[in-house]
Design a protein around this motif. Structure first.
Motif, short mmCIF file in Angstrom:
data_model
loop_
_atom_site.label_atom_id
_atom_site.label_comp_id
_atom_site.label_asym_id
_atom_site.label_seq_id
_atom_site.Cartn_x
_atom_site.Cartn_y
_atom_site.Cartn_z
N THR A 4 7.43 16.08 -19.95
CA THR A 4 6.57 14.38 -19.54
C THR A 4 6.48 13.66 -20.52
N THR A 6 6.59 10.72 -24.01
CA THR A 6 5.50 9.68 -23.85
C THR A 6 6.18 8.39 -24.20
N THR A 8 8.12 4.58 -23.58
CA THR A 8 8.63 4.35 -22.84
C THR A 8 9.52 2.50 -23.18
N SER A 10 12.61 -0.47 -21.63
CA SER A 10 12.55 -0.69 -19.65
C SER A 10 13.68 -0.20 -19.17
N ASP A 200 12.37 9.32 -15.57
CA ASP A 200 11.27 10.18 -16.52
C ASP A 200 12.64 11.54 -17.29
N LEU A 203 14.20 9.23 -20.16
CA LEU A 203 13.35 8.90 -20.87
C LEU A 203 13.28 10.09 -22.19
N GLU A 207 13.96 10.69 -25.85
CA GLU A 207 12.68 11.34 -26.57
C GLU A 207 12.91 12.40 -27.45
#
Length: 234
Positions: A4, A6, A8, A10, A200, A203, A207
């Motif tokens: 998951t 962490t 954020t 756009s 996700d 992202l 990350e």
């Protein structure tokens, strides 16, 4: 596949990480034209296509980049053939080349040969053109991932890339991306490709250290939908 995230970001920022990809064997010139139009509408960094689709016409005023694959998808081509393919792609307007290494050479521990293979293609892709090295990370051990990333950097690659998306072992994972980034540090960038299907996923890969994403279902990913994202066409 992913943890998951962490962070954020756009959709517009994530789009700028994407190589909007069409590598299906049955792809037509009309399909690639549609890909270009969609990529511009979505704001992706580039498109990624097969070299036989070149040359392409990018609409005036667009800064969309063109990436092509090389030695795809097996990597079991002679280095001279890969270099010739890469050189022709550059001559026909490609900005970036995503080459596949000989995975068998990695499995046999022949990292010197892997480095020489990459260096031969690098010579045909002079800076500022970009060379990405597809390592097929899902088929490798962690030690092999580290070894091939080190060979890629030593040969002058700009990126190491997880996957073709066509290998039965699978595609990108957060673990592989993180390990690849830890290995190359600031000497190269990382592209996550193969199975990056949701926002996700994107992202999580960013990350973990990816600065580029290979995505075939970009519109669905950026809209937050997974229902329209194709599988096996990265």
């Amino acid at each position: 596949m992913t943890s998951t995230p962490t962070i954020t970001l756009s959709a517009e920022i994530v789009a700028q990480h994407i190589d909007h990809t069409l590598l299906k064997p049955e792809a037509t010139a009309a399909d690639v034209t549609a890909l270009i139009i969609e990529a511009i509408e979505l704001g992706t960094y580039s498109i990624c296509v097969s070299p036989s689709m070149l040359p392409l016409t990018i609409p005036a005023g667009s800064d969309l980049k063109v990436a092509v694959v090389c030695g795809f998808p097996s990597g079991k081509h002679h280095s001279a053939i890969k270099a010739a393919e890469a050189a022709l792609s550059i001559e026909q307007g490609a900005d970036e080349v995503d080459m596949v290494i000989d995975i068998g050479a990695v499995k046999a521990g022949r990292f010197t040969d892997v480095q020489a293979d990459i260096a031969t293609v690098r010579a045909s892709v002079p800076a500022p053109k970009v060379l990405k090295v597809i390592i097929e990370s899902a088929a490798l051990t962690d030690a092999e991932i580290v070894g091939v990333c080190q060979a890629s950097v030593a040969a002058g690659a700009d990126f190491v890339k997880t996957s073709t998306g066509f290998h039965p072992a699978g595609g990108a994972t957060v673990h592989a991306v993180r390990l690849m980034k830890q290995t190359v540090g600031d000497r190269a960038e990382v592209k996550a490709s193969g199975g990056v299907r949701t926002f996700d996923d994107a992202l999580a890969m960013i990350e973990a250290g990816a600065t580029r994403l290979g995505v075939s279902g970009s519109a669905a990913l950026l809209s937050g939908s997974t229902s329209a994202v194709p599988t096996g066409t990265y």
